[in-house]
Scaffold this active site. Structure first.
Site, PDB file in Angstrom:
ATOM      1  N   SER A  68     -59.084 160.037  28.772  1.00 46.45           N
ATOM      2  CA  SER A  68     -59.531 159.140  27.711  1.00 46.45           C
ATOM      3  C   SER A  68     -60.414 159.860  26.694  1.00 46.45           C
ATOM      4  O   SER A  68     -61.082 160.853  27.000  1.00 46.45           O
ATOM      5  CB  SER A  68     -60.304 157.968  28.311  1.00 46.45           C
ATOM      6  OG  SER A  68     -59.491 157.246  29.203  1.00 46.45           O
ATOM      7  N   CYS A  69     -60.412 159.330  25.474  1.00 47.21           N
ATOM      8  CA  CYS A  69     -61.208 159.950  24.412  1.00 47.21           C
ATOM      9  C   CYS A  69     -62.690 159.909  24.798  1.00 47.21           C
ATOM     10  O   CYS A  69     -63.177 158.956  25.394  1.00 47.21           O
ATOM     11  CB  CYS A  69     -60.959 159.271  23.080  1.00 47.21           C
ATOM     12  SG  CYS A  69     -61.401 157.534  22.979  1.00 47.21           S
TER      13      CYS A  69
END
Length: 381
Positions: A90-91
């Site tokens: 995930s970012c």
């Protein structure tokens, strides 16, 4: 770009945006101690404009490093199934934001739903302590990979294969529960397995993440939206048909000309969130050409709308299927403006056994809806 350059650039970008939370300084310390690339598989995937193509560390390490350390808002796709992303690293911006919302303290017992690459669990274990984090992963291969990376980092995290929506009843209660995949309806098991006063943080559907606190009597959980997030849905859940499948090649059944500036559909996250609340199954995409912003709406089943900019603030609306999605979106848009354009942070949720209510501004007096496959429009005011 080297890995060290990527780490430094991403950390600086986080600082420039003010994305390192002052309330939780431990998060930056944990990210420094456990960098993203230690949890990224040697094969990542990149969209080339037509399909997802592999990027292997052993073949092009610089490109691989660019994918691991993209922008604050970039996730690194770690798995593709049937041509679509099915897991990602995930970012960093969202990972940090959700960990801040979790309000994690040393000694807390944590349940994570969706181990993914293992990075999020490692960060939480850095704070909570060895043996305090359990992560449930539905995919046995992902679970095995995450377990190996976590063991290599000596994180002391237990990774088990199972259905995240069922939680992990063997080790209840938990002080904190966090999901790394999106749900539309909060599983009651998450509330049941969290102690009174404990927190549950999760992405809600296609947009936004919430933090709920379990009531003292354990019979409900309530909280507000904490930020924007776009996460993958639970593994195996149906995502519906895409725009081209819904649109097909049939002629529009309704056409009309309107005057409306469509830029907020692209630029205003608060409007987008209001549409997400009231029309949860409707997907909105936009693009810009010389005439202005164009928009496409569909419900993943059989209704669609295309809003084509003609210049000068004029828009031609084409619609098909049993629902008139552009009409529905306009009604929500008009309600949102009449209500004072509430920000996404003014929305909240109350979860009880068998019922989930979404409300604006106040859980008792504010406009609200009860989650269901179809629901009545929000009341005025």
């Amino acid at each position: 770009m080297t890995l060290e350059e990527g780490r430094r650039r991403l950390a600086e970008a986080m600082a420039d945006r003010g994305a390192w939370p002052a309330r939780s300084p431990w998060i930056r310390q944990a990210v420094d101690a456990l960098p993203r690339h230690r949890f990224a598989p040697d094969r990542l995937w990149e969209w080339d404009g037509h399909a997802y193509v592999p990027v292997d560390r052993g073949v092009d390490e610089e490109r691989w490093a660019c994918l691991v350390y993209g922008s604050v808002d970039d996730a690194a796709v770690t798995q593709v199934t049937d041509g679509l992303p099915s897991s990602s690293l995930s970012c960093q911006g969202v990972v940090v934001d959700m960990l801040d919302a979790l309000r994690l303290e040393p000694g807390h017992r944590v349940l994570e739903l969706g181990a993914g690459a293992g990075w999020n669990a490692a960060l939480m274990a850095w704070r909570a302590g060895r043996g305090r984090v359990t992560s449930v992963e539905a995919d046995p291969e992902l679970a095995a990979s995450a377990r190996a990376r976590l063991d290599a980092a000596d994180a002391g995290v237990a990774v088990v294969v199972g259905d995240g929506n069922a939680g992990r009843p063997e080790s209840v209660p938990y002080d904190r529960v966090i999901a790394t995949y999106a749900v539309e309806t909060v599983p009651w098991a998450w509330v049941e397995q969290t102690r009174p006063g404990g927190r549950i943080v999760f992405p809600w559907g296609p947009l936004g993440h919430l933090a709920l606190t379990v009531a003292d009597d354990g019979r409900s959980a309530e909280g507000r939206v904490r930020g924007l997030a776009q996460f993958m849905p639970a593994r195996g859940s149906r995502t519906g048909r895409g725009w081209s499948e819904v649109r097909g090649d049939t002629a529009a059944e309704a056409e009309r000309l309107v005057e409306r500036d469509l830029r907020p559909l692209r630029d205003d996250p608060h409007l987008r969130f209001a549409l997400r609340v009231e029309l949860p199954e409707v997907r909105v995409t936009t693009s810009v050409d010389d005439d202005g912003v164009n928009a496409w709406l569909h419900d993943g089943r059989c209704s669609w709308a295309a809003l084509s900019a003609m210049g000068g603030g004029r828009v031609v609306v084409y619609q098909g299927g049993p629902r008139r999605l552009a009409d529905e979106a306009e009604r929500v848009w008009d309600w949102w403006r009449a209500a004072g354009s509430p920000e996404l942070y003014e929305w909240g949720m109350t979860v009880e056994r068998g019922r989930q209510r979404v409300w604006c501004r106040d859980p008792v007096t504010g406009p609200r809806r009860v989650a269901s496959p179809r629901h009545a429009p929000l009341p005025p005011g």
